[in-house]
Design an enzyme around this catalytic site. Structure first.
Site, mmCIF file in Angstrom:
data_model
loop_
_atom_site.group_PDB
_atom_site.id
_atom_site.type_symbol
_atom_site.label_atom_id
_atom_site.label_comp_id
_atom_site.label_asym_id
_atom_site.label_seq_id
_atom_site.Cartn_x
_atom_site.Cartn_y
_atom_site.Cartn_z
ATOM 1 N N SER A 43 0.810 -1.222 0.000
ATOM 2 C CA SER A 43 0.000 0.000 0.000
ATOM 3 C C SER A 43 0.840 1.268 0.000
ATOM 4 O O SER A 43 0.327 2.334 -0.340
ATOM 5 C CB SER A 43 -0.932 0.008 1.216
ATOM 6 O OG SER A 43 -0.200 0.149 2.416
ATOM 7 N N THR A 156 -3.199 2.832 2.815
ATOM 8 C CA THR A 156 -2.507 4.091 3.093
ATOM 9 C C THR A 156 -2.187 4.063 4.572
ATOM 10 O O THR A 156 -2.871 3.391 5.334
ATOM 11 C CB THR A 156 -3.469 5.283 2.802
ATOM 12 O OG1 THR A 156 -3.664 5.388 1.404
ATOM 13 C CG2 THR A 156 -2.945 6.605 3.333
ATOM 14 N N THR A 174 1.254 7.030 0.952
ATOM 15 C CA THR A 174 0.529 6.002 0.197
ATOM 16 C C THR A 174 1.122 5.806 -1.192
ATOM 17 O O THR A 174 1.780 6.708 -1.724
ATOM 18 C CB THR A 174 -0.947 6.419 0.031
ATOM 19 O OG1 THR A 174 -1.698 5.334 -0.523
ATOM 20 C CG2 THR A 174 -1.101 7.620 -0.895
ATOM 21 N N ARG A 184 -2.591 10.631 -11.628
ATOM 22 C CA ARG A 184 -3.651 10.838 -10.627
ATOM 23 C C ARG A 184 -3.018 11.073 -9.248
ATOM 24 O O ARG A 184 -2.135 10.353 -8.818
ATOM 25 C CB ARG A 184 -4.560 9.620 -10.579
ATOM 26 C CG ARG A 184 -5.687 9.694 -9.521
ATOM 27 C CD ARG A 184 -5.340 8.950 -8.251
ATOM 28 N NE ARG A 184 -6.464 8.821 -7.342
ATOM 29 C CZ ARG A 184 -6.351 8.425 -6.067
ATOM 30 N NH1 ARG A 184 -5.174 8.103 -5.586
ATOM 31 N NH2 ARG A 184 -7.416 8.334 -5.294
ATOM 32 N N THR A 207 -7.714 7.240 5.091
ATOM 33 C CA THR A 207 -7.393 6.205 4.111
ATOM 34 C C THR A 207 -8.688 5.941 3.342
ATOM 35 O O THR A 207 -9.745 6.400 3.742
ATOM 36 C CB THR A 207 -6.926 4.895 4.776
ATOM 37 O OG1 THR A 207 -8.042 4.313 5.439
ATOM 38 C CG2 THR A 207 -5.827 5.145 5.783
ATOM 39 N N GLY A 208 -8.585 5.208 2.261
ATOM 40 C CA GLY A 208 -9.793 4.917 1.483
ATOM 41 C C GLY A 208 -9.844 5.740 0.217
ATOM 42 O O GLY A 208 -8.842 6.315 -0.201
HETATM 43 N N1 ASP Z 1 -6.545 7.452 0.041
HETATM 44 C C1 ASP Z 1 -5.671 6.875 -0.911
HETATM 45 C C2 ASP Z 1 -5.855 7.537 -2.240
HETATM 46 O O1 ASP Z 1 -6.971 7.791 -2.632
HETATM 47 C C3 ASP Z 1 -5.813 5.419 -1.129
HETATM 48 C C4 ASP Z 1 -5.997 4.561 0.046
HETATM 49 O O2 ASP Z 1 -6.182 4.991 1.172
HETATM 50 O O3 ASP Z 1 -5.965 3.374 -0.162
HETATM 51 O O4 ASP Z 1 -4.881 7.721 -2.935
#
Ligand code: ASP
Length: 225
Positions: A43, A156, A174, A184, A207-208
């Site tokens: 991650s 993350t 992350t 991106r 995270t997310g």
């Molecule tokens: N928040 C992170 C992103 O959108 C990804 C993640 O938390 O897995 O890049």
């Protein structure tokens, strides 16, 4: 020290450093570095899952409560420890965010080494994703060895710390969404989204799915909203 669920070792490290008198930002950045350098953590950092081109692009940001300063990097390639580079942006520049090639050159100027961030495992996951992306492409389908191949996995680390005297710092690092469109940038390097710290109030991070968080400035909303 408080952190996302994937960072027991970073919490321990940051906690030990704090008890030894470390600055809270140094403590959390050193903590998350353990995962950034761990090739089995897909991650973040080295071994993080790559973008659609098979290139690992890292995002990170941090804030230092007492100094009221922030630093961030976006779409950083070839450097394992993005959170450390974000800390250098905070410490040594009047800017807040560096991205892409500029962020890499900035890191190289401080002695960071440019390295291939793909591991055999992360390359394999990407090759499987590419091969199974469409039944009409020219790649011959291969059986996926991992359940993560089609749906972009998330992951993350956010880590926040408060010293015994009440000083606070926060960091988020992350590899972003796996298989993302090259270039991106997610929420993690965005101050107020990926993390936020107010020395009078507290710190928060996320995270997310970053796209959702960016639209609500989630970390800022949590701390100062
Ligand atoms: N928040 C992170 C992103 O959108 C990804 C993640 O938390 O897995 O890049």
């Amino acid at each position: 020290v408080i952190s996302s669920a994937n960072s027991l070792r970073p919490v321990q490290k940051a906690h030990d450093l704090l008890l030894a008198g470390a600055d809270p930002l140094d403590a959390v950045v050193e903590g998350v570095k353990i995962q950034e350098l761990d090739p089995t953590d897909m991650s973040v950092g080295y071994g993080g899952l790559p973008n659609a081109d098979g290139v690992v692009q890292l995002d990170a940001s941090c804030m230092h409560g007492p100094m009221k300063r922030a630093g961030a990097v976006g779409a950083l390639e070839g450097i394992k420890t993005a959170a450390e580079v974000a800390k250098l942006v905070l410490k040594y520049t009047t800017h807040i965010m560096l991205v892409g090639e500029g962020a890499k050159r900035f890191a190289l100027s401080y002695g960071f080494k440019e390295e291939d961030l793909l591991t055999d495992a992360s390359r394999q996951a990407w090759l499987e994703w590419r091969a199974t992306l469409s039944p009409r492409d020219n790649w011959i389908d291969v059986p996926a060895r991992t359940p993560m191949v089609v749906h972009p996995p998330t992951g993350t680390i956010n880590c926040n710390a408060v010293t015994p005297t009440g000083d606070i710092a926060s960091v988020t690092t992350t590899a972003g969404l796996a298989w993302k469109i090259p270039g991106r940038v997610g929420d993690s390097p965005i101050i107020g989204a990926g993390q936020y710290c107010d020395n009078e109030v507290g710190a928060s991070g996320s995270t997310g799915l970053g796209e959702l968080n960016i639209m609500v400035c989630g970390a800022f909303l949590t701390v100062d909203g």
